[in-house]
Design a protein around this motif. Structure first.
Motif, PDB file in Angstrom:
ATOM      1  N   LYS A  22      42.661   8.879  -5.893  1.00 35.09           N
ATOM      2  CA  LYS A  22      43.715   8.769  -6.908  1.00 35.09           C
ATOM      3  C   LYS A  22      43.137   8.217  -8.210  1.00 35.09           C
ATOM      4  O   LYS A  22      43.440   8.703  -9.291  1.00 35.09           O
ATOM      5  N   ARG A  23      42.324   7.173  -8.087  1.00 35.64           N
ATOM      6  CA  ARG A  23      41.727   6.560  -9.277  1.00 35.64           C
ATOM      7  C   ARG A  23      40.440   7.278  -9.717  1.00 35.64           C
ATOM      8  O   ARG A  23      39.927   7.055 -10.807  1.00 35.64           O
ATOM      9  N   ARG A  24      39.913   8.113  -8.828  1.00 29.92           N
ATOM     10  CA  ARG A  24      38.636   8.805  -9.078  1.00 29.92           C
ATOM     11  C   ARG A  24      37.518   7.814  -9.382  1.00 29.92           C
ATOM     12  O   ARG A  24      36.705   8.009 -10.295  1.00 29.92           O
ATOM     13  N   LYS A  25      37.503   6.757  -8.609  1.00 26.48           N
ATOM     14  CA  LYS A  25      36.473   5.715  -8.788  1.00 26.48           C
ATOM     15  C   LYS A  25      36.032   5.222  -7.406  1.00 26.48           C
ATOM     16  O   LYS A  25      36.789   5.318  -6.437  1.00 26.48           O
ATOM     17  N   PRO A  26      34.812   4.661  -7.317  1.00 27.26           N
ATOM     18  CA  PRO A  26      34.398   4.080  -6.031  1.00 27.26           C
ATOM     19  C   PRO A  26      35.392   3.000  -5.596  1.00 27.26           C
ATOM     20  O   PRO A  26      35.915   2.267  -6.436  1.00 27.26           O
ATOM     21  N   VAL A  27      35.638   2.904  -4.288  1.00 25.57           N
ATOM     22  CA  VAL A  27      36.540   1.870  -3.771  1.00 25.57           C
ATOM     23  C   VAL A  27      35.923   0.485  -3.962  1.00 25.57           C
ATOM     24  O   VAL A  27      36.604  -0.457  -4.357  1.00 25.57           O
ATOM     25  N   LEU A  28      34.630   0.379  -3.671  1.00 28.91           N
ATOM     26  CA  LEU A  28      33.961  -0.921  -3.745  1.00 28.91           C
ATOM     27  C   LEU A  28      33.506  -1.234  -5.166  1.00 28.91           C
ATOM     28  O   LEU A  28      32.975  -0.362  -5.859  1.00 28.91           O
ATOM     29  N   ALA A  29      33.709  -2.477  -5.594  1.00 21.60           N
ATOM     30  CA  ALA A  29      33.259  -2.886  -6.921  1.00 21.60           C
ATOM     31  C   ALA A  29      31.749  -2.702  -7.057  1.00 21.60           C
ATOM     32  O   ALA A  29      31.230  -2.430  -8.128  1.00 21.60           O
ATOM     33  N   ASN A  30      31.042  -2.846  -5.941  1.00 19.68           N
ATOM     34  CA  ASN A  30      29.582  -2.701  -5.922  1.00 19.68           C
ATOM     35  C   ASN A  30      29.153  -1.234  -5.799  1.00 19.68           C
ATOM     36  O   ASN A  30      27.969  -0.947  -5.678  1.00 19.68           O
ATOM     37  N   THR A  31      30.100  -0.307  -5.842  1.00 20.14           N
ATOM     38  CA  THR A  31      29.906   1.134  -5.656  1.00 20.14           C
ATOM     39  C   THR A  31      29.549   1.493  -4.210  1.00 20.14           C
ATOM     40  O   THR A  31      30.263   2.246  -3.575  1.00 20.14           O
ATOM     41  N   THR A  32      28.443   0.942  -3.708  1.00 24.15           N
ATOM     42  CA  THR A  32      28.039   1.249  -2.339  1.00 24.15           C
ATOM     43  C   THR A  32      28.205   0.018  -1.452  1.00 24.15           C
ATOM     44  O   THR A  32      28.326  -1.101  -1.941  1.00 24.15           O
ATOM     45  N   GLY A  33      28.199   0.235  -0.147  1.00 20.50           N
ATOM     46  CA  GLY A  33      28.337  -0.877   0.787  1.00 20.50           C
ATOM     47  C   GLY A  33      27.713  -0.548   2.117  1.00 20.50           C
ATOM     48  O   GLY A  33      27.220   0.563   2.335  1.00 20.50           O
ATOM     49  N   GLY A  34      27.728  -1.505   3.003  1.00 15.75           N
ATOM     50  CA  GLY A  34      27.138  -1.325   4.328  1.00 15.75           C
ATOM     51  C   GLY A  34      28.174  -0.834   5.318  1.00 15.75           C
ATOM     52  O   GLY A  34      29.211  -1.450   5.514  1.00 15.75           O
ATOM     53  N   PHE A  35      27.866   0.277   5.953  1.00 17.79           N
ATOM     54  CA  PHE A  35      28.769   0.955   6.890  1.00 17.79           C
ATOM     55  C   PHE A  35      28.510   0.412   8.294  1.00 17.79           C
ATOM     56  O   PHE A  35      27.375   0.397   8.759  1.00 17.79           O
ATOM     57  N   SER A  36      29.572  -0.045   8.939  1.00 20.65           N
ATOM     58  CA  SER A  36      29.458  -0.609  10.277  1.00 20.65           C
ATOM     59  C   SER A  36      30.670  -0.206  11.104  1.00 20.65           C
ATOM     60  O   SER A  36      31.580   0.437  10.603  1.00 20.65           O
ATOM     61  N   GLY A  37      30.677  -0.607  12.364  1.00 23.32           N
ATOM     62  CA  GLY A  37      31.799  -0.284  13.242  1.00 23.32           C
ATOM     63  C   GLY A  37      31.399   0.711  14.317  1.00 23.32           C
ATOM     64  O   GLY A  37      30.270   1.211  14.321  1.00 23.32           O
ATOM     65  N   GLY A  41      36.686   5.133  12.155  1.00 19.30           N
ATOM     66  CA  GLY A  41      35.802   4.491  13.129  1.00 19.30           C
ATOM     67  C   GLY A  41      34.970   3.351  12.585  1.00 19.30           C
ATOM     68  O   GLY A  41      33.990   2.950  13.220  1.00 19.30           O
ATOM     69  N   GLY A  42      35.333   2.830  11.432  1.00 24.99           N
ATOM     70  CA  GLY A  42      34.531   1.726  10.930  1.00 24.99           C
ATOM     71  C   GLY A  42      34.947   1.248   9.557  1.00 24.99           C
ATOM     72  O   GLY A  42      36.080   1.487   9.118  1.00 24.99           O
ATOM     73  N   MET A  43      34.036   0.583   8.912  1.00 23.55           N
ATOM     74  CA  MET A  43      34.342  -0.032   7.620  1.00 23.55           C
ATOM     75  C   MET A  43      33.073  -0.141   6.773  1.00 23.55           C
ATOM     76  O   MET A  43      31.968   0.064   7.257  1.00 23.55           O
ATOM     77  N   LEU A  44      33.276  -0.435   5.505  1.00 22.61           N
ATOM     78  CA  LEU A  44      32.155  -0.730   4.623  1.00 22.61           C
ATOM     79  C   LEU A  44      32.371  -2.119   4.036  1.00 22.61           C
ATOM     80  O   LEU A  44      33.506  -2.493   3.733  1.00 22.61           O
ATOM     81  N   ASN A  45      31.268  -2.869   3.904  1.00 18.78           N
ATOM     82  CA  ASN A  45      31.391  -4.143   3.206  1.00 18.78           C
ATOM     83  C   ASN A  45      30.321  -4.231   2.146  1.00 18.78           C
ATOM     84  O   ASN A  45      29.231  -3.691   2.286  1.00 18.78           O
ATOM     85  N   ALA A  46      30.683  -4.935   1.070  1.00 15.42           N
ATOM     86  CA  ALA A  46      29.702  -5.230   0.025  1.00 15.42           C
ATOM     87  C   ALA A  46      29.898  -6.685  -0.385  1.00 15.42           C
ATOM     88  O   ALA A  46      30.140  -7.001  -1.542  1.00 15.42           O
ATOM     89  N   VAL A  47      29.846  -7.562   0.620  1.00 10.14           N
ATOM     90  CA  VAL A  47      30.071  -8.993   0.357  1.00 10.14           C
ATOM     91  C   VAL A  47      28.950  -9.531  -0.535  1.00 10.14           C
ATOM     92  O   VAL A  47      29.216 -10.269  -1.490  1.00 10.14           O
ATOM     93  N   GLY A  48      27.716  -9.145  -0.241  1.00  9.22           N
ATOM     94  CA  GLY A  48      26.607  -9.559  -1.104  1.00  9.22           C
ATOM     95  C   GLY A  48      26.105 -10.961  -0.839  1.00  9.22           C
ATOM     96  O   GLY A  48      25.771 -11.706  -1.759  1.00  9.22           O
ATOM     97  N   LEU A  49      26.048 -11.329   0.455  1.00  7.78           N
ATOM     98  CA  LEU A  49      25.417 -12.595   0.870  1.00  7.78           C
ATOM     99  C   LEU A  49      26.057 -13.840   0.267  1.00  7.78           C
ATOM    100  O   LEU A  49      25.360 -14.768  -0.147  1.00  7.78           O
ATOM    101  N   GLN A  50      27.378 -13.848   0.204  1.00  5.67           N
ATOM    102  CA  GLN A  50      28.044 -15.093  -0.217  1.00  5.67           C
ATOM    103  C   GLN A  50      27.674 -16.198   0.767  1.00  5.67           C
ATOM    104  O   GLN A  50      27.791 -16.038   1.982  1.00  5.67           O
ATOM    105  N   ASN A  51      27.189 -17.318   0.261  1.00 10.86           N
ATOM    106  CA  ASN A  51      26.896 -18.471   1.125  1.00 10.86           C
ATOM    107  C   ASN A  51      26.662 -19.695   0.252  1.00 10.86           C
ATOM    108  O   ASN A  51      26.392 -19.581  -0.937  1.00 10.86           O
ATOM    109  N   PRO A  52      26.796 -20.882   0.824  1.00  6.17           N
ATOM    110  CA  PRO A  52      26.696 -22.105   0.004  1.00  6.17           C
ATOM    111  C   PRO A  52      25.262 -22.551  -0.305  1.00  6.17           C
ATOM    112  O   PRO A  52      25.081 -23.620  -0.901  1.00  6.17           O
ATOM    113  N   GLY A  53      24.265 -21.759   0.085  1.00  2.05           N
ATOM    114  CA  GLY A  53      22.877 -22.135  -0.172  1.00  2.05           C
ATOM    115  C   GLY A  53      22.315 -22.956   0.981  1.00  2.05           C
ATOM    116  O   GLY A  53      23.051 -23.654   1.690  1.00  2.05           O
TER     117      GLY A  53
END
Lengths: 305, 243
Positions: free
Chosen positions: A203-218, A65-77
């Motif tokens: 399978k890898r026994r590691k967090p999916v996101l490189a940032n470990t946690t993310g924002g859950f939406s959807g 029912g949703g997704m997680l993102n950890a984009v981290g405010l990518q923007n050109p300034g």
């Protein structure tokens, strides 16, 4: 003919449907898909004073029912947003937009707000104090009433444009933060930002996101968002832009009955790039089915009687 | 980009875990080899990006490997099933830069997008060599199809069960390509980059949110700034890659 128009701090929108910051880029790329001028407004990609790459990848995970993102405010300034991105959007979208700003210190929020307020097509400032994906910034300002009040007050001094504060759901009592922002001069509130979440690759026994946690939406978070809009509507007088898991015209109406004056559609844009268009087209039909003549009349409607 | 409904006209196993699916519908948005489609599946929130293997006026051919819930669901779809697709995503390979003797290098399920590219280059009378890398004999697919197009095909297997024993680069280092086109796992792309002096294009993979440039979920660093794998890629030119 039903009336879908709504009002946010003196700004009349043709309809309450606004794509959410971070799910619609700077808007102009969607202009190839349909006439984006049907949108009530657009909340553009979160902007910071300095350009940001964001977090390492993977930045995206899925859940039921949703997704997680950890984009981290990518923007050109902010400088490039004001000189390039907002003008590009103004060329194809002829209504005022919502500028979403973030920062890592009070100074940064203030400078970013000052610069972006000068852009002619910015109608509302959306102060993001709730990004869960950056460290020592973003959500750190939005999880205590004192810091939320301080950053709202500081930004308030440097802009004449309507100021909406975007609140985090990752708090014990969202109404305390909402009241603090209102007291500090916020013209309105946007809620909710994403819920802090996490997935593990078994399978890898590691967090999916490189940032470990993310924002859950959807769609899965929709009931949480409705509940928080309901609570905040009871606690403040300023208008609310409701968001969190909206995917249909019915969801828009439900969110408004909870207390929202307008809504934002987020994750759904990512799985259906025509989501906002489809919702806007379905709104008058749903209104007729539900005997709603004037949409703005239903804000907070579930609280009465 | 276009959104539409497509009908499964064929869905069959090529190996134990790799499947070929043909989909009938509007193919007008698919304009270059190396582009991908994004498929909505029942009960899964995000779409699944799959590269285009071939295209005709009426059909899109995909080759996909079953790696999770989404591709598993795809593998069970019968003929006649309808799928909601976004088509024409990504930049694709630029065939105009190939020179006269391009070498196409594919590893595992990186092979499929090279098929349409090989077809296109052969139509332009280029002398096309294709290196197909697999782990073992049982994983090999499309070797005969590439030969039927008229390409010189070299197969490598890690265990030596077919063709050259080793990696795609063991075949590549004996060749003198005018240009390279590569698609496969990241270590393979990097090895190709380091093995060949020729210019080339590399197709990258990253976990995506939307697949059409809105969410910034799949951004990578390049020498020309930040690029979204889904929109500014998945194909990057050799000179812009940062490893």
């Amino acid at each position: 003919m039903v009336d879908t128009s709504v009002c946010l701090s003196g700004l009349t929108l043709d309809n309450p449907v606004i794509p959410c910051s971070g799910t619609f880029g700077f808007g102009y790329e969607f202009a190839d898909l349909y006439d984006i001028n049907i949108l009530g407004s657009i909340s553009v990609k979160g902007t910071t004073r300095e350009p940001r790459y964001g977090n390492d990848t993977p930045r995206i995970a899925e859940c039921t029912g949703g997704m997680l993102n950890a984009v981290g405010l990518q923007n050109p300034g902010v400088d490039r947003v004001v000189s390039e991105e907002l003008p590009k959007l103004a060329a194809v979208y002829h209504k005022p937009v919502i500028a979403n700003i973030s920062g890592f210190s009070l100074d940064e929020y203030v400078e970013c707000c000052e610069k972006i307020s000068a852009a002619p097509n910015v109608g509302i400032i959306e102060l993001n104090i709730s990004c869960p994906n950056v460290h020592n910034g973003g959500m750190a300002f939005g999880t205590s009433a004192d810091s939320a009040q301080a950053v709202t007050a500081a930004v308030r001094k440097v802009t004449d444009k309507p100021l909406y504060v975007k609140l985090s759901p990752n708090v014990t009592d969202i109404t305390e933060i909402a009241k603090a922002c209102e007291a500090a001069g916020a013209d309105g509130l946007s809620l909710i930002n994403t819920l802090l979440g996490m997935r593990i690759d078994v399978k890898r026994r590691k967090p999916v996101l490189a940032n470990t946690t993310g924002g859950f939406s959807g769609p899965a978070i929709f009931p949480v968002a409705v509940r928080m809009v309901w609570q905040v509507y009871n606690a403040v007088k300023v208008p609310i832009i409701g968001m969190g898991g909206i995917r249909t015209a019915r969801d828009v109406i439900e969110m408004m009955l909870a207390g929202a004056s307008a809504v934002q559609v987020g994750s759904e844009n990512l799985v259906n790039p025509f989501a906002c268009k489809e919702i806007i087209e379905a709104l008058p039909i749903e209104m007729e089915k539900l005997n709603i003549a004037k949409l703005s009349d239903i804000t907070g409607g579930a609280h009465h009687g | 980009m276009k959104k539409g409904l497509y009908t499964v006209t064929e869905n069959r196993a090529l190996t134990k875990s790799v499947f070929l699916m043909r989909l009938a519908g509007d193919t007008s948005a698919v304009t270059a080899p190396g582009q991908f489609v994004n498929i909505a599946l029942d009960g899964l929130y995000l779409r699944r990006p799959i590269s285009v293997c071939d295209v005709s006026e009426k059909e899109i051919t995909l080759i996909y490997k079953v790696v999770g819930d989404g591709t598993e669901q795809m593998s069970r779809l019968p003929e006649g099933a309808a799928l909601d697709l976004l088509t024409g995503l990504g930049n694709g390979f630029d065939a105009s830069l190939s020179g006269s003797k391009p070498v196409l290098i594919g590893g595992g399920v990186g092979v499929p997008p090279l098929f349409w590219l090989a077809k296109k280059l052969l139509q332009e009378d280029k002398q096309v060599t294709v290196i197909l890398g697999f782990n073992t004999k049982d994983e090999i697919f499309f070797q005969e199809e590439f030969k039927a197009l008229g390409a010189d095909v070299i197969v490598t297997t890690v265990d030596g069960s077919v063709g050259i024993k080793g990696f795609v680069t063991d075949a590549l280092k004996t060749l003198h390509p005018s240009y390279t086109y590569s698609c496969g796992p990241l270590p393979m792309l990097k090895a190709v980059y380091n093995t060949s002096d020729a210019d080339g294009q590399f197709s990258f993979e990253e976990r995506m949110g939307c697949g059409f440039g809105a969410c910034m979920g799949c951004t990578c660093k390049t020498k020309q700034g930040h690029k979204r794998i889904c929109k500014d890629g998945p194909v990057l030119k050799k000179e812009e890659i940062v490893w």
